[in-house]
Structures are given as structure tokens and as C-alpha cells.
Design an enzyme around this catalytic site. Structure first.
Site, mmCIF file in Angstrom:
data_model
loop_
_atom_site.group_PDB
_atom_site.id
_atom_site.type_symbol
_atom_site.label_atom_id
_atom_site.label_comp_id
_atom_site.label_asym_id
_atom_site.label_seq_id
_atom_site.Cartn_x
_atom_site.Cartn_y
_atom_site.Cartn_z
ATOM 1 N N TRP A 101 0.829 -1.215 0.000
ATOM 2 C CA TRP A 101 0.000 0.000 0.000
ATOM 3 C C TRP A 101 0.858 1.257 0.000
ATOM 4 O O TRP A 101 0.483 2.261 -0.623
ATOM 5 C CB TRP A 101 -0.974 -0.038 1.172
ATOM 6 C CG TRP A 101 -1.788 -1.300 1.153
ATOM 7 C CD1 TRP A 101 -1.791 -2.295 2.075
ATOM 8 C CD2 TRP A 101 -2.680 -1.733 0.107
ATOM 9 N NE1 TRP A 101 -2.633 -3.314 1.685
ATOM 10 C CE2 TRP A 101 -3.187 -2.992 0.485
ATOM 11 C CE3 TRP A 101 -3.099 -1.160 -1.093
ATOM 12 C CZ2 TRP A 101 -4.099 -3.698 -0.304
ATOM 13 C CZ3 TRP A 101 -3.996 -1.875 -1.889
ATOM 14 C CH2 TRP A 101 -4.491 -3.126 -1.496
ATOM 15 N N ASP A 173 -1.463 6.711 6.504
ATOM 16 C CA ASP A 173 -2.560 5.824 6.119
ATOM 17 C C ASP A 173 -2.732 4.848 7.276
ATOM 18 O O ASP A 173 -1.897 3.969 7.484
ATOM 19 C CB ASP A 173 -2.205 5.098 4.826
ATOM 20 C CG ASP A 173 -3.220 4.028 4.444
ATOM 21 O OD1 ASP A 173 -4.248 3.887 5.143
ATOM 22 O OD2 ASP A 173 -2.982 3.321 3.441
ATOM 23 N N LYS A 197 -12.059 -1.799 8.362
ATOM 24 C CA LYS A 197 -11.278 -2.686 9.225
ATOM 25 C C LYS A 197 -11.767 -2.585 10.675
ATOM 26 O O LYS A 197 -12.250 -3.544 11.246
ATOM 27 C CB LYS A 197 -9.791 -2.316 9.174
ATOM 28 C CG LYS A 197 -9.246 -2.017 7.807
ATOM 29 C CD LYS A 197 -9.057 -3.245 6.948
ATOM 30 C CE LYS A 197 -8.329 -2.892 5.670
ATOM 31 N NZ LYS A 197 -8.050 -4.049 4.819
#
Length: 362
Positions: A101, A173, A197
């Protein structure tokens, strides 16, 4: 009967948050319709919207210097939206590379300005098994910002001490570990997180941004991509994903009801100790690639002696009522995602299964 959900995202939601939604699904607070059917300009929805912001602010202790925004497009859109707002062809940003990511985030930055790799822990096998040490970072004091990924779902690594970057704005992030424990929000110029999440369902991105930093954003981009647009309109510039925000509100209310982030941290650390304790007791069978100091409390990864055993493990666990344990497609193995909705008892059930699996197949 509900299964034990170890999916990496979209992940499980706390049952009380789902039960509240079930009770209110057809008739929200006596209005005769679902919250999904309410106008986002109406007082009924606006109360939910503002409560979600208030709860997040309270739980994280967000200072008055920062503002909460609700956006769409997932964290992947933020990979582009961050440099779109804060990077120009004449400037450069630093990226701390710790996984897939962070690589994707840096790739998007290249369209708007220069992006430097200020640190990377990729190894000869093109995998990441730890996060960088402070002394390994080669930071540019003139960078527009430093970007990091706090938890790496694919490789199972996590920052347990955030990097020191001086006066350069730090952007994180936190899609996969926001709300797992208390943090000092003031260290960050911006935090963003896909909700799916720890915070709610897919379809919503939480942004916590320093107002002074936000003011430096570009005005030469479409309004819909400016953070200031959402800030000026309380994230109601256009129709937001109202049901996703409603469910986030339910999850945040649940977190508050169980004791807030200090309690979640205690549970999350206990879950990690249970899983990694089992792995370390049978280290020749459950092979964990991540260095101990970088192990994630959210995503524990390991491999079994053969790929065939990996597949057997996933299949037998599913029969035992546990799903979502297959590792990410590019790395294989097993991944145990232990987000906030996963209980200590859920992990105890998994660990007991692992013990029996060793006896049977070891």
C-alpha cells in the site's frame, strides 16, 4: 449461527453495532423509514452525522487544531488525493516504504511532483518483514510531507513507534489500525483510514486533518478533490454514504460503551500475545516471517511447512466455524486479522484449533 470472522477487510463488525442497525433498519427513531431513506440534509441524518464526528473526536482526543472529514473512494483515492492537494512539480514528498500500500501511494504521487523513497525495508525476496528504524530514514527537511502506512495488512508489520520527521508534515494511512489503541493525533498533519477494518463498513474514508496544513492545499484542482471543500461543508458537500456513516456511529458508540481505546488496546494486546505465543511455541511448524519488534497486532501472518498444509489449515478452520484465514494472494500462507470486532475468546478458539492442528499434522 455467526462464524468467527478473521477477514482482512471488509472485516467483521461488533455484534452490538449490527444489532442496533437491525432494530432501526425499517423505522429509525419513529420516523417511519430507514436512515438510508432520510435526506442527508435532514435533521434526523444530520444528528447521526454529527454524533459520529463527536464520538471519533472524543475517543481519539482530537485537538481543536484538527478536523474530521468523511470522504469516499477508499484509501486508494487518498493515495492520489494527498499529492493532488499538497504536491507540485516543483516540490518533493518523502515516502516510507513498508509494503504494497505504501508502494501504491508513492506511485500515485509521481503524477503531481517528485516522490522520494526516504526508507524501505524490502528484502531480496521483494517482501517486507519489518518497519524501518529511525536511523535508517533519509528524510528531506524541505519535503512537502512524509507519508507512512502505519499497519501493513499484507505482510503483517506495524509501526509501534511513529517516526520522528522534524517540522515536515507527517501523513499516515491508518486504514487497518486506526482505533486499535490511543494515539497522539497532534503528531500528524493528516490521518486517513478506510473504515472497513476497525471503524465500520466499506464505502467511507475517515480523514483527520490539521486545519493549517489543509489551508496549504491546492486550489487549482476540482472542488470535489479539495479537502477544504469537505471541511467548509461538514462533509456534506454532496451526498455522503449515509448508511456507512450511520454504522460507523454505531461502532464508535460501542467502543465508548466498552471503555474506549484503553480497553481496546488491552484486548488487542492480549489477542496478539495469544496468537504469537502459539506461533513461537511451535516455531518450526508455524513459520512467522516478521521480525518480532515489527509484528502487527492487527494482522498476524505465518506459513505452514507446505502450501498443501496451508490449504488444509484454511479448509479445516472453516469447518470449525472460522473464516478469512487465507493469506493475501501475492504472498500466500495464513493471515489472522484481529481487528477490534474480533474478541479475545475468538482468538482463544483459533489458538486451540492451532494446537490440535499441530498434533494432527506436525
Amino acid at each position: 449461527m455467526r462464524v468467527i470472522n478473521f477477514n482482512a477487510g471488509p472485516a467483521g463488525l461488533p455484534q452490538p453495532a449490527l444489532e442496533r442497525a437491525r432494530e432501526e433498519l425499517l423505522d429509525f427513531q419513529g420516523t417511519g423509514m430507514s436512515i438510508m431513506e432520510h435526506s442527508h440534509r435532514g435533521k434526523e441524518y444530520e444528528a447521526v452525522h454529527n454524533e459520529a464526528i463527536s464520538l471519533l473526536t472524543e475517543l481519539l482526543g482530537i485537538p481543536s487544531t484538527h478536523q474530521v472529514l468523511f470522504l469516499q473512494g477508499g484509501a486508494s483515492q487518498q493515495f492520489a488525493q494527498v499529492p493532488m492537494n499538497f504536491l507540485t512539480p516543483e516540490t518533493s514528498a518523502d515516502y516510507l516504504m513498508t509494503g504494497v500500500w505504501s508502494e501504491k501511494a508513492r506511485d500515485e504521487a509521481k503524477y503531481y511532483g517528485q516522490s522520494r523513497i526516504a526508507a524501505t525495508t524490502i528484502n531480496a525476496d521483494k517482501r517486507y518483514t519489518r518497519v524501518p528504524k529511525q536511523e535508517e530514514m533519509q528524510l528531506d527537511p524541505a519535503a512537502a510531507y512524509v507519508h507512512m502506512t502505519s499497519n501493513n495488512t499484507i505482510y503483517g508489520t506495524q509501526w509501534h513507534t511513529f517516526p520522528e520527521v522534524g517540522s515536515v508534515p507527517l501523513i499516515a494511512d491508518m486504514s487497518s489500525d486506526l482505533l486499535w489503541k490511543p494515539i497522539d493525533v497532534s503528531k500528524f498533519a493528516m490521518i486517513y483510514a478506510g473504515a472497513q477494518k476497525n471503524v465500520g463498513p466499506s464505502g467511507i474514508v475517515l480523514v483527520i486533518i490539521d486545519k493549517g496544513f489543509m489551508a496549504k492545499g491546492s486550489t487549482n484542482i476540482p472542488k470535489i478533490f479539495r479537502y477544504s471543500t469537505y471541511a467548509e461543508n461538514n462533509s456534506l458537500y454532496n451526498t455522503p454514504p449515509t448508511f456507512s456513516i450511520y454504522l460507523c456511529r454505531n461502532v464508535l458508540a460501542w467502543i465508548k460503551s466498552v471503555g474506549g481505546l484503553p480497553q481496546l488496546e488491552r484486548w488487542n494486546r492480549e489477542k496478539g500475545e495469544l496468537l504469537y505465543g502459539m506461533i513461537d511455541r511451535h516455531a518450526d511448524f508455524f513459520r512467522a516471517p516478521v521480525e518480532k519488534g515489527s509484528r502487527s497486532y492487527m494482522n498476524g501472518v505465518f506459513r505452514l511447512p507446505t502450501e498443501a498444509l496451508d490449504e488444509t489449515f484454511v479448509a479445516e478452520a472453516k469447518k470449525a466455524g472460522m473464516v478469512g484465514l487465507k493469506g493475501y494472494r501475492s504472498v500466500g500462507g495464513i493471515r489472522v486479522s484481529m481487528y477490534n470486532a474480533v474478541t479475545v475468546d475468538n482468538v482463544k478458539t483459533l489458538v486451540a484449533f492451532m494446537e490440535q492442528f499441530v498434533k494432527k499434522h506436525g
